[in-house]
Design an enzyme around this catalytic site. Structure first.
Site, PDB file in Angstrom:
ATOM      1  CD  GLU A 129      -2.699   1.422   2.485  1.00 39.91           C
ATOM      2  OE1 GLU A 129      -3.573   2.303   2.453  1.00 39.91           O
ATOM      3  OE2 GLU A 129      -2.460   0.739   3.494  1.00 39.91           O
ATOM      4  CG  ASP A 181       2.801   7.706   4.239  1.00 39.01           C
ATOM      5  OD1 ASP A 181       1.630   7.673   3.816  1.00 39.01           O
ATOM      6  OD2 ASP A 181       3.416   8.783   4.443  1.00 39.01           O
ATOM      7  CG  ASN A 238      11.582   9.946   0.532  1.00 39.71           C
ATOM      8  OD1 ASN A 238      12.435   9.550   1.320  1.00 39.71           O
ATOM      9  ND2 ASN A 238      11.027  11.121   0.636  1.00 39.71           N
ATOM     10  CG  ASP A 254      -0.918  13.801  -1.463  1.00 38.58           C
ATOM     11  OD1 ASP A 254      -1.889  14.056  -0.746  1.00 38.58           O
ATOM     12  OD2 ASP A 254       0.173  13.395  -1.024  1.00 38.58           O
ATOM     13  CE  LYS A 265       0.391  24.740  -8.011  1.00 39.03           C
ATOM     14  NZ  LYS A 265       0.870  25.301  -6.768  1.00 39.03           N
ATOM     15  CG  ASP A 317     -10.543  12.515  -2.878  1.00 40.75           C
ATOM     16  OD1 ASP A 317      -9.566  11.837  -2.550  1.00 40.75           O
ATOM     17  OD2 ASP A 317     -10.452  13.719  -3.212  1.00 40.75           O
ATOM     18  CB  THR A 341      -8.116   5.322   4.113  1.00 42.10           C
ATOM     19  OG1 THR A 341      -8.555   6.431   3.326  1.00 42.10           O
ATOM     20  CG2 THR A 341      -7.866   4.118   3.231  1.00 42.10           C
ATOM     21  CE1 TYR A 342      -8.395  11.315  10.483  1.00 45.24           C
ATOM     22  CE2 TYR A 342      -7.089  12.282   8.717  1.00 45.24           C
ATOM     23  CZ  TYR A 342      -7.774  12.412   9.896  1.00 45.24           C
ATOM     24  OH  TYR A 342      -7.845  13.631  10.499  1.00 45.24           O
ATOM     25  CE1 TYR A 343      -5.620  13.774   3.755  1.00 44.74           C
ATOM     26  CE2 TYR A 343      -4.609  11.992   4.992  1.00 44.74           C
ATOM     27  CZ  TYR A 343      -4.636  13.319   4.602  1.00 44.74           C
ATOM     28  OH  TYR A 343      -3.691  14.184   5.067  1.00 44.74           O
TER      29      TYR A 343
HETATM   30  C1  LIG Z   1      -3.687  11.985   1.170  1.00 44.32           C
HETATM   31  S1  LIG Z   1      -2.718  10.957   2.188  1.00 44.32           S
HETATM   32  C2  LIG Z   1      -3.590   9.411   2.141  1.00 44.32           C
HETATM   33  C3  LIG Z   1      -3.222   8.537   3.316  1.00 44.32           C
HETATM   34  C4  LIG Z   1      -4.029   7.226   3.423  1.00 44.32           C
HETATM   35  N1  LIG Z   1      -3.796   6.349   2.309  1.00 44.32           N
HETATM   36  C5  LIG Z   1      -5.478   7.530   3.576  1.00 44.32           C
HETATM   37  O1  LIG Z   1      -6.233   7.275   2.608  1.00 44.32           O
HETATM   38  O2  LIG Z   1      -5.900   7.979   4.643  1.00 44.32           O
HETATM   39  C6  LIG Z   1      -1.309  10.641   1.160  1.00 44.32           C
HETATM   40  C7  LIG Z   1      -0.180   9.943   1.903  1.00 44.32           C
HETATM   41  O3  LIG Z   1       0.833   9.631   0.983  1.00 44.32           O
HETATM   42  C8  LIG Z   1       2.082   9.941   1.535  1.00 44.32           C
HETATM   43  N2  LIG Z   1       2.981  10.264   0.419  1.00 44.32           N
HETATM   44  C9  LIG Z   1       2.694  11.074  -0.624  1.00 44.32           C
HETATM   45  N3  LIG Z   1       3.716  11.131  -1.478  1.00 44.32           N
HETATM   46  C10 LIG Z   1       4.690  10.336  -0.954  1.00 44.32           C
HETATM   47  C11 LIG Z   1       5.985   9.976  -1.385  1.00 44.32           C
HETATM   48  N4  LIG Z   1       6.468  10.442  -2.517  1.00 44.32           N
HETATM   49  N5  LIG Z   1       6.693   9.140  -0.602  1.00 44.32           N
HETATM   50  C12 LIG Z   1       6.182   8.660   0.548  1.00 44.32           C
HETATM   51  N6  LIG Z   1       4.946   8.958   1.002  1.00 44.32           N
HETATM   52  C13 LIG Z   1       4.212   9.784   0.256  1.00 44.32           C
HETATM   53  C14 LIG Z   1       1.837  11.107   2.478  1.00 44.32           C
HETATM   54  O4  LIG Z   1       2.809  11.157   3.500  1.00 44.32           O
HETATM   55  C15 LIG Z   1       0.447  10.794   2.993  1.00 44.32           C
HETATM   56  O5  LIG Z   1       0.461  10.062   4.202  1.00 44.32           O
END
Ligand SMILES: C[S@@+](CC[C@H](N)C(=O)[O-])C[C@H]1O[C@@H](n2cnc3c(N)ncnc32)[C@H](O)[C@@H]1O
Length: 252
Positions: free
Chosen positions: A51, A76, A103, A125, A129, A159, A199-201
């Site tokens: 995930e 994450d 990362n 996310d 951009k 979403d 999930t939380y989001y």
């Molecule tokens: C919008 S949150 C969604 C979290 C979770 N999946 C949820 O649905 O609640 C996006 C997550 O992706 C992680 N993330 C985004 N880009 C990342 C990257 N390049 N490397 C590691 N983590 C990343 C962020 O730290 C964040 O916790």
């Protein structure tokens, strides 16, 4: 009282199923579990599922419970979020769950060819951009290919209309095989036990009345990948800050 960040970081550093290798720590150092996750950590030969951008790891833990015969790794960069799933799975003594704090840009340093069967992208996310930052861009597909099994599966739950539309174009441009695609998962009749894990989001977006979109597709190993050259309408609700967002009306 909930734990502070420092206490969570200390917990994470002590957890046996958490591996912390942010960009700075792994530079030029080979990861010793690469190609050996099953042999040296899970101690079985079950399929490995990732995930990516797992946040609190609801899918990693939820799928881990539903499928004891698969191994799940949540990835994450944010340790304090990941702590929730890491703590829950430790307390439940789940042997098929691990977490990797790194990362995602360097994800291919942690897995070797054909080591992973499936990837879940949960509410990533949309990175409106910059395409190369999008977890469903061809930039990331090239990386996933290096360790996914032939025709490995990718799930996107989102979403974001922007992320959904972009991913659909990326799939079409590259003729990637699609198993499922819906713009309204919870009214499609497809939301089973797996797809209903929230999930939380996701819960935040559902509370605001947004439709949840879902795509399940395959990523073949061969063939050149082309980035789609398209203009996509931006998600307007994401341009607002959090306080303005809460009162915002959305059409979906
Ligand atoms: C919008 S949150 C969604 C979290 C979770 N999946 C949820 O649905 O609640 C996006 C997550 O992706 C992680 N993330 C985004 N880009 C990342 C990257 N390049 N490397 C590691 N983590 C990343 C962020 O730290 C964040 O916790």
């Amino acid at each position: 009282m909930s734990k502070g960040k420092l206490a969570k970081f200390a917990d994470m550093a002590s957890y046996p199923h958490v591996f912390e290798y942010p960009y700075s720590a792994v530079d030029n150092v080979p990861f010793e579990k690469r190609g050996k996750w099953n042999e040296s950590f899970f101690k079985n030969d079950h399929p490995i599922v990732l995930e990516l951008g797992c946040g609190r790891g609801e899918y990693t833990v939820g799928l881990g419970r539903l499928f004891p015969d698969k191994n799940f790794i949540g990835v994450d960069i944010k340790g304090a979020r990941m702590w929730s799933g890491a703590t829950e799975s430790l307390q439940a003594d789940m042997k098929n769950v691990a977490f990797l704090r790194t990362n995602i840009e360097i994800i291919d340093r942690f897995f070797s060819e054909n080591e992973v069967s499936e990837i879940w992208l949960t509410f990533s996310d949309p990175q409106m951009k910059k395409a190369t930052k999008r977890l469903t861009s061809t930039y990331f597909m090239e990386r996933y290919r290096r360790f996914l099994k032939p025709d490995g599966i990718i799930h996107l739950k989102t979403d974001s209309n922007f992320m959904f539309t972009y991913t659909r174009y990326m799939i079409e441009e590259n003729s990637l095989p699609v198993d499922v695609m819906t713009e309204d998962l919870y009214h499609s009749g497809m939301a089973d036990e797996i797809l209903s894990i929230k999930t939380y989001y996701e819960q935040q977006w559902l509370d605001r009345g947004l439709n949840i979109k879902y795509i399940k597709f395959h990523l073949p190993k061969e063939g050149e990948l082309h980035e789609p050259d398209v203009e996509i309408e931006l998600d307007e609700y994401r341009s607002y800050n959090r306080s303005k967002r809460s009162g915002l009306q959305t059409s979906k």
